[in-house]
Design a protein around this motif. Structure first.
Motif, short mmCIF file in Angstrom:
data_model
loop_
_atom_site.label_atom_id
_atom_site.label_comp_id
_atom_site.label_asym_id
_atom_site.label_seq_id
_atom_site.Cartn_x
_atom_site.Cartn_y
_atom_site.Cartn_z
N ILE A 6 44.31 36.76 47.96
CA ILE A 6 44.39 36.12 46.77
C ILE A 6 44.28 37.12 45.77
O ILE A 6 44.40 38.28 45.72
CB ILE A 6 42.59 35.76 46.62
CG1 ILE A 6 41.64 36.93 46.84
CG2 ILE A 6 42.31 34.38 47.70
CD1 ILE A 6 40.18 36.53 46.76
N SER A 7 44.70 36.49 44.58
CA SER A 7 44.90 37.39 43.38
C SER A 7 43.46 38.01 42.76
O SER A 7 42.29 37.50 43.06
CB SER A 7 45.44 36.50 42.25
OG SER A 7 44.47 35.54 41.77
N ALA A 10 41.43 35.50 40.79
CA ALA A 10 40.83 34.57 41.72
C ALA A 10 39.35 35.30 42.14
O ALA A 10 38.52 34.75 42.38
CB ALA A 10 41.54 34.02 42.70
N ARG A 13 36.81 35.54 39.63
CA ARG A 13 36.10 34.56 39.43
C ARG A 13 35.09 34.12 40.53
O ARG A 13 34.06 33.45 40.40
CB ARG A 13 36.91 33.26 39.17
CG ARG A 13 37.85 33.05 37.99
CD ARG A 13 38.45 32.02 38.00
NE ARG A 13 39.21 31.50 38.97
CZ ARG A 13 40.78 31.91 38.76
NH1 ARG A 13 41.22 32.30 37.73
NH2 ARG A 13 41.27 31.70 39.74
#
Length: 137
Positions: A6-7, A10, A13
């Motif tokens: 995942i980035s 992300a 968050r």
């Protein structure tokens, strides 16, 4: 199957609780630093004129403390009192006697000198090894 990474955005968050804890810790550290600044760094707010006045006033000289006798430096004693140079011993009768023999008279050392180079067993050994004359002494 391998999961897709995942980035960073992300990940930020997803972990809101950890971000909130980090933010609270940072605010607490800044608040403590602000409260302790005057105690640790308040000397930086001293006016320049006041600092210059302190430099102009010379500090009072320190009183001299008399040292005990055992710590005082003794006066210089002439070397002749401790080092006695006796006259040269008589000229040895054998060549073996020349080893370690000394003489302050330059003419008596001619047996040991050849072209102002001292001859000794060291020189003979150096010749066997093929050393130059400069490397002997």
């Amino acid at each position: 199957m391998a999961q897709k990474p995942i980035s960073i955005a992300a990940a930020e968050r997803m972990n809101l609780v950890a971000q909130d804890e980090i933010w609270r810790y940072r605010l607490r550290a800044e608040t403590e630093a602000r409260q302790n600044w005057a105690q640790k760094w308040g000397f930086l707010t001293t006016p320049l004129e006041e600092l210059a006045e302190c430099e102009d006033n010379a500090p009072a000289p320190k009183p001299r403390i008399e040292l005990p006798q055992r710590f005082r430096i003794r006066p210089v004693t002439p070397v002749e009192k401790y080092i006695k140079v006796l006259p040269s011993p008589p000229v040895p009768k054998t060549t073996q006697g020349f080893i370690g023999w000394r003489s302050g008279v330059p003419g008596l050392n001619k047996c040991l000198e050849y072209d102002k180079v001292i001859q000794s067993c060291k020189g003979t050994y150096a010749k066997e090894l093929g050393w130059p004359k400069e490397g002997i002494h």
